[in-house]
Enzyme design. Sequence first.
Site, PDB file in Angstrom:
ATOM      1  N   CYS A   1       4.020   2.687   9.329  1.00 60.21           N
ATOM      2  CA  CYS A   1       3.991   4.263   9.183  1.00 60.21           C
ATOM      3  C   CYS A   1       4.509   4.851   9.270  1.00 60.21           C
ATOM      4  O   CYS A   1       4.753   5.267  10.771  1.00 60.21           O
ATOM      5  CB  CYS A   1       2.493   4.709   8.713  1.00 60.21           C
ATOM      6  SG  CYS A   1       2.737   5.887   7.556  1.00 60.21           S
TER       7      CYS A   1
ATOM      8  N   GLY B   1      10.987  -3.511   0.701  1.00 62.49           N
ATOM      9  CA  GLY B   1      12.431  -2.970   1.157  1.00 62.49           C
ATOM     10  C   GLY B   1      13.344  -2.459  -0.354  1.00 62.49           C
ATOM     11  O   GLY B   1      14.207  -3.778  -0.373  1.00 62.49           O
ATOM     12  N   ASP B   2      13.705  -1.686  -0.731  1.00 59.91           N
ATOM     13  CA  ASP B   2      14.993  -2.378  -2.387  1.00 59.91           C
ATOM     14  C   ASP B   2      14.439  -3.065  -2.792  1.00 59.91           C
ATOM     15  O   ASP B   2      15.509  -3.491  -4.025  1.00 59.91           O
ATOM     16  CB  ASP B   2      16.040  -1.975  -0.951  1.00 59.91           C
ATOM     17  CG  ASP B   2      16.565  -1.463  -0.169  1.00 59.91           C
ATOM     18  OD1 ASP B   2      15.569   0.494  -0.223  1.00 59.91           O
ATOM     19  OD2 ASP B   2      17.366  -1.014   0.511  1.00 59.91           O
TER      20      ASP B   2
ATOM     21  N   GLY C   1       6.704  -1.708  -3.079  1.00 58.71           N
ATOM     22  CA  GLY C   1       5.716  -0.456  -3.275  1.00 58.71           C
ATOM     23  C   GLY C   1       5.841  -0.115  -4.498  1.00 58.71           C
ATOM     24  O   GLY C   1       6.093   0.181  -5.483  1.00 58.71           O
TER      25      GLY C   1
ATOM     26  N   PRO D   1       0.798  -1.058  -0.133  1.00 57.65           N
ATOM     27  CA  PRO D   1      -0.317  -0.051   0.164  1.00 57.65           C
ATOM     28  C   PRO D   1       0.373   1.400   0.126  1.00 57.65           C
ATOM     29  O   PRO D   1       1.732   1.506   1.293  1.00 57.65           O
ATOM     30  CB  PRO D   1      -0.689  -0.150   1.182  1.00 57.65           C
ATOM     31  CG  PRO D   1      -0.215  -1.046   2.659  1.00 57.65           C
ATOM     32  CD  PRO D   1       0.781  -2.083   0.947  1.00 57.65           C
TER      33      PRO D   1
END
Length: 357
Positions: free
Chosen positions: A101, A202-203, A225, A16
């Site tokens: 978040c 991530g990454d 994402g 998201p």
Amino acid sequence: MKIGHIKLDAPFALAPMAGLTDSAFRRLVKRRGGCGLVVTEMVSSEGLVRGIDRTLEYAEYREEERPVSIQTFGGDPEKMADAAQILESLGADIVDVNMGCPVQKIAKHNAGCSLMRQPQHAARVVRAMTNAVQIPVTVKMRSGWSDEEINAVQVAQMVEDAGAAAVAVHGRTAKQAYKGTSNWDLIGQVASAVRIPVWGSGDCVEPDQLVDRMTQSGAAGVLVGRGALRNPWVFAQALDLANGKPARHIPLHVRGQFLLDYLDLLMTNPSDDDRGVHRLVQPVPRNPSSRERWVVNKLRALASWYTKGLNRGTVLRQAINSATSPEEIRDFISRFFLNAECSPSSFSTSVGVLDEL
């Protein structure tokens, strides 16, 4: 791969991202293949319980997006349980708890990643939700709040004991936000410490990164994402590699068509196409000028990511940012992706000729 009783066709999922991974984008990603799960933009538990129209719109999804996980945030166990029940009644396959978040306006309300600073309270939130619904409850977290508060392993174990069906770990701290690098070694530690599936995040921008990091870390899947905003085919290409095939090639004109399809879906008034839609409230139709401004802003937001890595991508990004109508954006996209020369004169805009190639 299974999350509770929900079977996924691929171990890759769309993460998201507020303001970007709307239903239109999610549908287009699913149509390209390789994406086993989509997660909605985060929805406020407070807004769900109080029935705030704009909040309810964020939970909207279409049947073709299934399996779909709706992410909610909040710090009150009772309200989070109530929100989970509302989302279950909407037909969500999974409800996801945002504990990742890093934004201050979320964290200051004892929500988002600030929940990781109170692991026992975080577990109470998850337990209240799992006791309230029959669908799987999952958790998205970070490595911790800061370098001095790395506790993803502990929190993952506690939410597993509270009934969570899976966890996703972004290997950065809240203090890092999106700077530095994602700690995939820590993601591997979490995967080794719990019995439930662990998604790493991530990454992961290139398809081979999805496969390599999943394999090396022992994670059950990868949540993507920003990589998907740059390349919506990254899931299908990663699945190709995972199956021992070369990653499929995506021609330039096909990449352009994705943006045109996205624009078309956004321009469709919700009341004009209710096929397979799941919503909690009937949206108020935007007047034409308001909808056009909204669509222009949405395309600008996506273009800031989509044009990265494209030859002369800066030219297209500047053109879209200077556009004042959807039709002007449509014209820029068509000429950019179909005109192999991409000459400067083909991008004359209200701010002048864009010379950068």
